[in-house]
Design an enzyme around this catalytic site. Sequence first.
Site, mmCIF file in Angstrom:
data_model
loop_
_atom_site.group_PDB
_atom_site.id
_atom_site.type_symbol
_atom_site.label_atom_id
_atom_site.label_comp_id
_atom_site.label_asym_id
_atom_site.label_seq_id
_atom_site.Cartn_x
_atom_site.Cartn_y
_atom_site.Cartn_z
ATOM 1 N N GLY A 46 0.825 -1.198 0.000
ATOM 2 C CA GLY A 46 0.000 0.000 0.000
ATOM 3 C C GLY A 46 0.858 1.247 0.000
ATOM 4 O O GLY A 46 2.029 1.212 0.399
ATOM 5 N N GLN A 51 2.989 9.980 1.120
ATOM 6 C CA GLN A 51 4.283 9.281 1.125
ATOM 7 C C GLN A 51 5.135 9.626 -0.095
ATOM 8 O O GLN A 51 6.337 9.365 -0.106
ATOM 9 C CB GLN A 51 4.081 7.760 1.180
ATOM 10 C CG GLN A 51 3.510 7.297 2.511
ATOM 11 C CD GLN A 51 3.392 5.798 2.543
ATOM 12 O OE1 GLN A 51 2.418 5.241 2.075
ATOM 13 N NE2 GLN A 51 4.401 5.125 3.086
ATOM 14 N N CYS A 88 5.968 -0.136 7.036
ATOM 15 C CA CYS A 88 5.576 1.018 6.230
ATOM 16 C C CYS A 88 6.739 1.379 5.314
ATOM 17 O O CYS A 88 7.895 1.376 5.765
ATOM 18 C CB CYS A 88 5.242 2.193 7.141
ATOM 19 S SG CYS A 88 4.799 3.697 6.267
ATOM 20 N N LEU A 89 6.440 1.689 4.063
ATOM 21 C CA LEU A 89 7.498 2.061 3.124
ATOM 22 C C LEU A 89 8.229 3.321 3.575
ATOM 23 O O LEU A 89 9.361 3.565 3.156
ATOM 24 C CB LEU A 89 6.925 2.257 1.719
ATOM 25 C CG LEU A 89 6.406 0.977 1.038
ATOM 26 C CD1 LEU A 89 5.712 1.311 -0.272
ATOM 27 C CD2 LEU A 89 7.529 -0.012 0.809
ATOM 28 N N HIS A 130 -4.152 1.364 7.796
ATOM 29 C CA HIS A 130 -2.816 1.959 7.755
ATOM 30 C C HIS A 130 -2.749 3.101 6.736
ATOM 31 O O HIS A 130 -2.264 4.196 7.045
ATOM 32 C CB HIS A 130 -1.800 0.857 7.417
ATOM 33 C CG HIS A 130 -0.390 1.314 7.302
ATOM 34 N ND1 HIS A 130 0.591 0.953 8.183
ATOM 35 C CD2 HIS A 130 0.216 2.130 6.395
ATOM 36 C CE1 HIS A 130 1.731 1.520 7.834
ATOM 37 N NE2 HIS A 130 1.537 2.239 6.742
ATOM 38 N N GLU A 131 -3.262 2.847 5.529
ATOM 39 C CA GLU A 131 -3.168 3.867 4.471
ATOM 40 C C GLU A 131 -4.081 5.061 4.763
ATOM 41 O O GLU A 131 -3.720 6.207 4.508
ATOM 42 C CB GLU A 131 -3.503 3.264 3.101
ATOM 43 C CG GLU A 131 -2.615 2.116 2.655
ATOM 44 C CD GLU A 131 -1.126 2.357 2.800
ATOM 45 O OE1 GLU A 131 -0.681 3.517 2.728
ATOM 46 O OE2 GLU A 131 -0.402 1.377 3.016
ATOM 47 N N HIS A 134 -2.506 7.486 7.072
ATOM 48 C CA HIS A 134 -1.542 8.387 6.417
ATOM 49 C C HIS A 134 -2.214 9.675 5.944
ATOM 50 O O HIS A 134 -1.599 10.745 5.954
ATOM 51 C CB HIS A 134 -0.915 7.710 5.195
ATOM 52 C CG HIS A 134 0.286 6.850 5.485
ATOM 53 N ND1 HIS A 134 1.425 7.341 6.086
ATOM 54 C CD2 HIS A 134 0.539 5.543 5.225
ATOM 55 C CE1 HIS A 134 2.319 6.353 6.185
ATOM 56 N NE2 HIS A 134 1.807 5.256 5.678
HETATM 57 NI NI NI Z 1 2.719 3.394 5.475
#
Ligand code: NI
Length: 158
Positions: A46, A51, A88-89, A130-131, A134
């Site tokens: 995701g 991000q 998380c990226l 999670h997304e 953000h």
């Molecule tokens: Ni993330």
Amino acid sequence: MAIREIRELGDEVLTKKCKEVTKMTLRTKILINDMLDTMYEAMGVGLAAPQVGILKRIVTIDVGEGPIILINPEIVETSGEQTGEEGCLSVPGKAGLVTRPNYVKVKALNEDMEEIELEGEGLLARAFCHELDHLDGKMYVELVEGGLHDMEPYEEEV
Ligand code: NI
């Protein structure tokens, strides 16, 4: 098609509340395609627009069942509970235990700005939570129980 730079924890853009998308433009279509390219290239499940430095309410998700694009998403129903590893990226190489609902229903707009409703369980439910966090400037690290640890090779980043 382009890969965008993924912003990392400590970057102020990840703490901001994102703005609703009011109409689909070429610029937004390009953003969505770039988000998918960036997510796949980084092998994440995701990615949220902040991000890649864009404060718009857009997320892309793929838990292995094909790409999902959510514009202005909202959680409308949750049930159950799951506690599991999350990454998380924007926090590369790290993971931690987070408790999330096990079932999540979201409503959103798709790329054609049509209303959609999607249901997810397990990893997809986790990715929705999670997304969407953000988009309100929230990072999973605030929810981690017992601290972050180095990611195992099999773990996925969302
Ligand atoms: Ni993330």
